[in-house]
Design an enzyme around this catalytic site. Structure first.
Site, PDB file in Angstrom:
ATOM      1  N   ARG A 231      -7.539 -27.295   9.826  1.00 48.79           N
ATOM      2  CA  ARG A 231      -7.672 -26.239  11.628  1.00 48.79           C
ATOM      3  C   ARG A 231      -8.246 -27.416  12.799  1.00 48.79           C
ATOM      4  O   ARG A 231      -8.922 -28.395  11.929  1.00 48.79           O
ATOM      5  CB  ARG A 231      -8.902 -25.157  11.539  1.00 48.79           C
ATOM      6  CG  ARG A 231      -8.976 -24.587  12.916  1.00 48.79           C
ATOM      7  CD  ARG A 231      -9.565 -23.613  13.401  1.00 48.79           C
ATOM      8  NE  ARG A 231     -11.090 -24.655  13.410  1.00 48.79           N
ATOM      9  CZ  ARG A 231     -12.127 -25.110  14.058  1.00 48.79           C
ATOM     10  NH1 ARG A 231     -11.382 -25.230  15.483  1.00 48.79           N
ATOM     11  NH2 ARG A 231     -12.969 -25.270  14.058  1.00 48.79           N
TER      12      ARG A 231
ATOM     13  N   ARG B  52     -11.750 -33.873  11.932  1.00 51.01           N
ATOM     14  CA  ARG B  52     -12.902 -33.679  11.594  1.00 51.01           C
ATOM     15  C   ARG B  52     -12.776 -33.985   9.653  1.00 51.01           C
ATOM     16  O   ARG B  52     -14.163 -34.677   9.804  1.00 51.01           O
ATOM     17  CB  ARG B  52     -12.736 -32.244  11.543  1.00 51.01           C
ATOM     18  CG  ARG B  52     -13.138 -31.713  13.245  1.00 51.01           C
ATOM     19  CD  ARG B  52     -13.267 -29.847  13.508  1.00 51.01           C
ATOM     20  NE  ARG B  52     -13.357 -30.389  14.693  1.00 51.01           N
ATOM     21  CZ  ARG B  52     -13.448 -29.198  15.158  1.00 51.01           C
ATOM     22  NH1 ARG B  52     -13.686 -27.262  14.385  1.00 51.01           N
ATOM     23  NH2 ARG B  52     -14.016 -28.519  16.738  1.00 51.01           N
TER      24      ARG B  52
ATOM     25  N   HIS C 161     -17.835 -29.486  10.840  1.00 51.44           N
ATOM     26  CA  HIS C 161     -18.705 -30.327  11.710  1.00 51.44           C
ATOM     27  C   HIS C 161     -18.803 -31.494  11.675  1.00 51.44           C
ATOM     28  O   HIS C 161     -20.301 -31.701  11.015  1.00 51.44           O
ATOM     29  CB  HIS C 161     -19.195 -29.215  12.770  1.00 51.44           C
ATOM     30  CG  HIS C 161     -18.300 -29.767  13.864  1.00 51.44           C
ATOM     31  ND1 HIS C 161     -18.696 -31.028  14.348  1.00 51.44           N
ATOM     32  CD2 HIS C 161     -17.256 -28.907  15.039  1.00 51.44           C
ATOM     33  CE1 HIS C 161     -18.202 -30.929  15.940  1.00 51.44           C
ATOM     34  NE2 HIS C 161     -16.969 -30.028  16.326  1.00 51.44           N
TER      35      HIS C 161
ATOM     36  N   HIS D 167     -18.526 -25.336   9.399  1.00 48.63           N
ATOM     37  CA  HIS D 167     -18.873 -25.083  10.460  1.00 48.63           C
ATOM     38  C   HIS D 167     -17.696 -23.473  10.251  1.00 48.63           C
ATOM     39  O   HIS D 167     -17.527 -22.800  11.184  1.00 48.63           O
ATOM     40  CB  HIS D 167     -17.597 -25.946  11.358  1.00 48.63           C
ATOM     41  CG  HIS D 167     -17.825 -25.775  12.782  1.00 48.63           C
ATOM     42  ND1 HIS D 167     -18.500 -24.962  13.427  1.00 48.63           N
ATOM     43  CD2 HIS D 167     -16.388 -26.070  13.178  1.00 48.63           C
ATOM     44  CE1 HIS D 167     -17.745 -24.747  14.836  1.00 48.63           C
ATOM     45  NE2 HIS D 167     -16.477 -24.831  14.545  1.00 48.63           N
TER      46      HIS D 167
ATOM     47  N   GLU E 161      -8.579 -33.523  22.311  1.00 53.27           N
ATOM     48  CA  GLU E 161      -9.648 -33.830  20.700  1.00 53.27           C
ATOM     49  C   GLU E 161      -9.521 -34.334  19.502  1.00 53.27           C
ATOM     50  O   GLU E 161      -7.983 -34.408  19.702  1.00 53.27           O
ATOM     51  CB  GLU E 161      -9.790 -32.143  21.145  1.00 53.27           C
ATOM     52  CG  GLU E 161     -11.350 -31.568  21.406  1.00 53.27           C
ATOM     53  CD  GLU E 161     -11.529 -30.666  21.513  1.00 53.27           C
ATOM     54  OE1 GLU E 161     -10.812 -29.832  19.815  1.00 53.27           O
ATOM     55  OE2 GLU E 161     -12.778 -29.556  21.188  1.00 53.27           O
TER      56      GLU E 161
END
Length: 537
Positions: free
Chosen positions: A390, A294, A248, A355, A131
């Protein structure tokens, strides 16, 4: 911060002598991965009541698609995972906490496997994928893109089968109770279809999840209204870093339909973003293109939407093997097909949505807050793991690790702490102000937060948001409601105001917090946490 006149200690009047009462060694509020794991751990040594707003399946954990990050391969290292987390956190992570979580992760994931969690396997070992922000493939997944649900099912089976755990579903926790020494002694709430109830507890663990419903566009379920943050704030807990809200980049955009997450793991496995003209654009903004952090991807998508005057962009998986996509991402495939979108032939319309609340209730390495006998874990907590942003799939990891840590900490205190039942009498004078419809205020608030306190922020809209929220507070915060719609509205107003104020105070760009009028990071003034409490911390 909210005006004192509009911030009561309790949202409802209380007469503890005339209220139905329950007693427990440990009260856990919330049933995501953190709350479930905390309840299991605490129940090994004491009695536990696990209370949740809806049912055990109604949580962000249940909806989590991508996976849980941990070092499970021989070509990966704990140091690499720590480094990736610190880099993403932009200077505000607590390195000791990061290392604690990263080191405990592999063992707890293997424990989940031993408990029956059906992780996807590769030659008998837990399969992992890549990711954005990760230097190695370390995201474990289950049933393709149903990871959260599969993990939750395992933990729920353990909880339902444990003799020391009593489950209260459809219990709306209105407020944390504190005694004359400001120690938490339980909570008052309402069980659906019944009157108010007090749960007296020697220790309370807050695991209520996030606050995505503060925003018009969100991936979060309807229960994520920031209740735990507001309850903790009223009880005197320190809240930290509320300006850091993660958006997100890719949620399915169908006009009139609720937003649904399209996991970034798709981009990790080759999906690309295209604008309304069919052009790829991420490579022009960041060297990692689709695998950029992100916050970068979210801002880039917004910029491209503005540049092309469109409401969304597209995720393209048409070049990937159709059978593999359907097998690897069954939830997303089914979701797309329900809107007559064939991922093998059609572009998937997406746009960013709120998100994850990176900030939360400040805790130490054992999950303790500054309020005695009150603990917090999971998304509602600010442990120091995430910093200003995060790292993808670290959230389930944090919930798992700190759920166990807080549960064990409470269990160790079980012999020392006793259930206290102070006499609590709290009256609320009737309001002389006009009543505002709570549901309408809530909808207007969510639109305001999306518009003024969203992905890109500037001073004037942030100040305007606070002015409008304070106006609404005058007509909502002094009312006494007897239903969740009203309590949620009051909690959302409180947390929204604190979030907007923190965002205005941090006059720099760092992690998920981007100020269009202060686009650079300012370490000299703002390489620090923003904290707030009712005592003025």
């Amino acid at each position: 911060m909210p005006d004192k006149a509009y911030l009561r200690r309790y949202l409802v009047p209380i007469d503890s002598n005339a209220t139905q009462q329950l007693f427990t060694d440990c009260l856990v509020v919330g049933a995501g991965i953190a709350g479930l794991r905390a309840a299991i751990e605490a129940a090994e040594h004491c009695n536990v009541i696990l209370a949740c707003k809806g049912d055990l399946e109604d949580s962000n954990t249940w909806k989590a698609q991508g996976g849980i990050a941990s070092v499970l391969r021989t070509d990966d290292t704990l140091d690499a995972h720590v480094a990736d987390t610190l880099k993403t956190g932009c200077g505000l992570c607590d390195e000791a906490i990061v290392r604690l979580v990263v080191e405990q992760g592999p063992g707890l994931i293997r424990q989940l496997l031993d408990w029956g969690t059906e992780f996807d396997l590769d030659n008998g070992r837990i399969a992992t994928t890549l990711e954005g922000g990760h230097s190695h493939p370390r995201v474990a997944h289950a049933h393709g893109d149903a990871t959260g649900r599969i993990i939750a099912e395992t933990l729920i089976r353990k909880v339902r089968g444990h003799p020391n755990i009593h489950i209260l579903e459809d219990f709306y926790a209105v407020d944390l109770l504190t005694n004359d020494n400001n120690a938490c002694c339980g909570a008052i709430g309402r069980l659906k279809g019944r009157g108010p109830q007090i749960v007296w507890a020697a220790n309370t663990i807050l695991a209520t999840g996030g606050a995505g419903q503060l925003y018009r566009e969100t991936t979060n379920p309807t229960v994520a209204t920031g209740d735990g943050l507001a309850m903790a704030y009223r009880a005197g807990a320190v809240l930290r870093d509320l300006e850091f809200v993660q958006f997100h980049p890719t949620t399915l955009y169908i006009a009139g339909a609720s937003r649904a997450l399209i996991t970034e793991t798709l981009r990790g496995e080759g999906a690309v973003l295209r604008d309304c003209n069919g052009r790829q654009f991420m490579g022009r903004y960041h060297p990692d293109a689709e695998l950029a952090p992100r916050d970068v991807v979210s801002r880039t998508i917004l910029a491209q939407m503005l540049k092309t005057n469109s409401t969304h962009v597209y995720l393209d998986v048409r070049h990937l093997d159709k059978q593999h996509v359907a097998r690897r991402f069954p939830v997303i495939t089914e979701l797309c097909e329900s809107f007559s979108i064939d991922p093998g032939k059609d572009l998937i319309p997406v746009r960013p949505s709120a998100h994850y609340m990176v900030g939360g209730v400040r805790t130490d390495a054992r999950g303790r807050t500054n309020v005695p006998c009150l603990y917090a874990c999971g998304e509602v907590a600010s442990t120091g793991l995430h910093g200003a942003n995060r790292l993808g799939s670290n959230s389930l990891l944090e919930g798992l690790v700190f759920g166990r840590i807080t549960g064990r900490a409470v269990a160790e205190q079980a012999a020392e702490n006793h259930i206290h039942r102070p006499r609590i009498s709290y009256e609320i004078p009737p309001s002389d102000r006009t009543h505002l419809d709570a549901a309408d205020v809530r909808n207007s608030l969510r639109a305001l937060m999306w518009r003024n306190v969203g992905i890109t922020r500037t001073d004037k809209p942030l100040a305007e948001a606070q002015e409008i929220i304070r106006f609404w507070q005058r007509y909502v915060m002094d009312k006494v409601f007897d239903c969740p719609v009203g309590w949620e509205c009051q909690n959302m107003l409180t947390v929204s105001l604190l979030t907007a104020a923190a965002a205005q105070t941090r006059r720099e760009s760092r992690g998920t917090h981007f100020r269009g009028d202060h686009p650079d990071t300012n370490d000299a003034e703002f390489n620090k946490h923003m904290e707030v409490s009712t005592s003025g911390a």
